[in-house]
Write a protein that holds these residues in place. Structure first.
Motif, PDB file in Angstrom:
ATOM      1  N   LYS A 197     172.556 -39.769  48.020  1.00  0.00           N
ATOM      2  CA  LYS A 197     173.550 -38.734  48.291  1.00  0.00           C
ATOM      3  C   LYS A 197     174.691 -39.285  49.135  1.00  0.00           C
ATOM      4  CE  LYS A 197     174.178 -34.117  50.240  1.00  0.00           C
ATOM      5  NZ  LYS A 197     175.360 -34.526  51.017  1.00  0.00           N
ATOM      6  N   TYR A 216     166.442 -39.987  45.412  1.00  0.00           N
ATOM      7  CA  TYR A 216     167.793 -39.532  45.159  1.00  0.00           C
ATOM      8  C   TYR A 216     168.716 -40.180  46.182  1.00  0.00           C
ATOM      9  CZ  TYR A 216     166.460 -35.834  41.902  1.00  0.00           C
ATOM     10  OH  TYR A 216     165.995 -35.143  40.822  1.00  0.00           O
ATOM     11  N   PHE A 227     167.046 -39.749  49.679  1.00  0.00           N
ATOM     12  CA  PHE A 227     165.996 -38.741  49.794  1.00  0.00           C
ATOM     13  C   PHE A 227     164.826 -39.108  48.895  1.00  0.00           C
ATOM     14  CE2 PHE A 227     167.852 -35.510  52.407  1.00  0.00           C
ATOM     15  CZ  PHE A 227     169.218 -35.582  52.189  1.00  0.00           C
ATOM     16  N   PHE A 229     170.095 -38.651  40.922  1.00  0.00           N
ATOM     17  CA  PHE A 229     168.807 -39.283  40.656  1.00  0.00           C
ATOM     18  C   PHE A 229     168.953 -40.792  40.635  1.00  0.00           C
ATOM     19  CE2 PHE A 229     164.719 -40.012  38.943  1.00  0.00           C
ATOM     20  CZ  PHE A 229     164.849 -40.926  37.918  1.00  0.00           C
ATOM     21  N   ALA A 253     179.327 -34.821  51.220  1.00  0.00           N
ATOM     22  CA  ALA A 253     180.030 -33.749  50.502  1.00  0.00           C
ATOM     23  C   ALA A 253     179.808 -33.797  48.991  1.00  0.00           C
ATOM     24  CB  ALA A 253     181.525 -33.783  50.807  1.00  0.00           C
ATOM     25  N   GLU A 254     178.745 -34.448  48.551  1.00  0.00           N
ATOM     26  CA  GLU A 254     178.398 -34.454  47.137  1.00  0.00           C
ATOM     27  C   GLU A 254     176.934 -34.063  46.965  1.00  0.00           C
ATOM     28  OE1 GLU A 254     181.309 -38.206  45.864  1.00  0.00           O
ATOM     29  OE2 GLU A 254     179.199 -38.135  45.231  1.00  0.00           O
ATOM     30  N   GLY A 255     176.573 -33.662  45.744  1.00  0.00           N
ATOM     31  CA  GLY A 255     175.177 -33.408  45.462  1.00  0.00           C
ATOM     32  C   GLY A 255     174.409 -34.701  45.277  1.00  0.00           C
ATOM     33  N   PRO A 256     173.101 -34.698  45.533  1.00  0.00           N
ATOM     34  CA  PRO A 256     172.288 -35.897  45.307  1.00  0.00           C
ATOM     35  C   PRO A 256     172.261 -36.282  43.831  1.00  0.00           C
ATOM     36  CG  PRO A 256     171.112 -34.272  46.643  1.00  0.00           C
ATOM     37  CD  PRO A 256     172.307 -33.581  46.086  1.00  0.00           C
TER      38      PRO A 256
END
Lengths: 115, 112
Positions: A38, A36, A89, A46, A41-44
């Motif tokens: 990222k 992932y 990640f 895919f 301040a954002e979501g990961p």
């Protein structure tokens, strides 16, 4: 117990060169692995995945390699671009277990691609 | 496609105050839902997951709780916040073909 480990907190590469991000795991029951990306301040989001029945999966500039005997996987980005600068990640899952779909994440590696 | 809504985006709360973070999912049904926390300089730690309405599993002992009152709603709560509860909280859902997650945009919680 950290089942998924990314031992390099950061990596800096020059634009156009290869970026190699590494990940190690300890649980031999993991059968599916994901990367992932990222931004702050954002979501990961895919990026790419690989099943344990394969040793390589490629998608454009991104390739994931899996070495099951070493319990090691790596993400290669070629060529690296400044927009690739983010935290990456590694995650692992045991799809053969009960239907929880839990992903275990590594600590993340911050990639900086310099222009 | 699947969309995760999380709010608020940022939150500053005093120590000892309550917390309620909400997550709703669109574009799928009967998903598995997850709450993760990213503490400063650390990775993504799984806090709770839910495989159905009213079903909550806790991964780590802590000052937080979770509830799933509806199929596509997941709530993270605390009765009294601690300084150590500060972090970036992410809601995630399964259901996509890649066997991974779709994440929400996260909530930055600062406990002061």
């Amino acid at each position: 117990d950290q089942q998924v480990k990314q031992n390099s907190p950061s990596l800096s590469v020059q634009e156009g060169r290869i970026s190699i991000l590494n990940c190690d795991y300890t649980n031999s029951m993991f059968d599916y692995f994901l990367w992932y990306k990222k931004y702050p301040a954002e979501g990961p989001t895919f990026l790419i995945s690989i099943s344990s029945i394969k040793d390589k999966n490629e998608d454009g500039r991104f390739t994931v390699f899996l070495n099951k005997s070493a319990k090691h996987l790596s993400l290669h980005i070629v060529p690296s671009q400044p927009g690739d600068s983010a935290v990456y990640f590694c995650a692992a899952s045991n799809r053969g277990s009960s239907n929880t779909g839990k992903l275990i994440f590594g600590q993340g590696t911050t990639l900086q691609v310099k222009p | 496609s699947q969309t995760i809504h999380q709010w608020p985006a940022t939150l500053v709360q005093p120590v000892g105050s309550p917390l309620s973070l909400e997550c709703t999912v669109e574009g799928t049904s009967n998903p598995n839902l997850y709450w993760y926390r990213q503490a400063a300089g650390r990775g993504l730690q799984l806090l709770f997951y839910s495989v159905g309405i009213g079903q909550i599993s806790s991964e780590v002992p802590q000052n937080l709780s979770a509830s799933r009152p509806q199929d596509r709603q997941f709530i993270l709560s605390s009765k009294k916040l601690l300084l150590s509860d500060s972090g970036f909280y992410l809601c995630a859902s399964t259901g996509e073909a890649n066997y991974g997650y779709t994440f929400g945009s996260g909530t930055r919680l600062t406990v002061v």
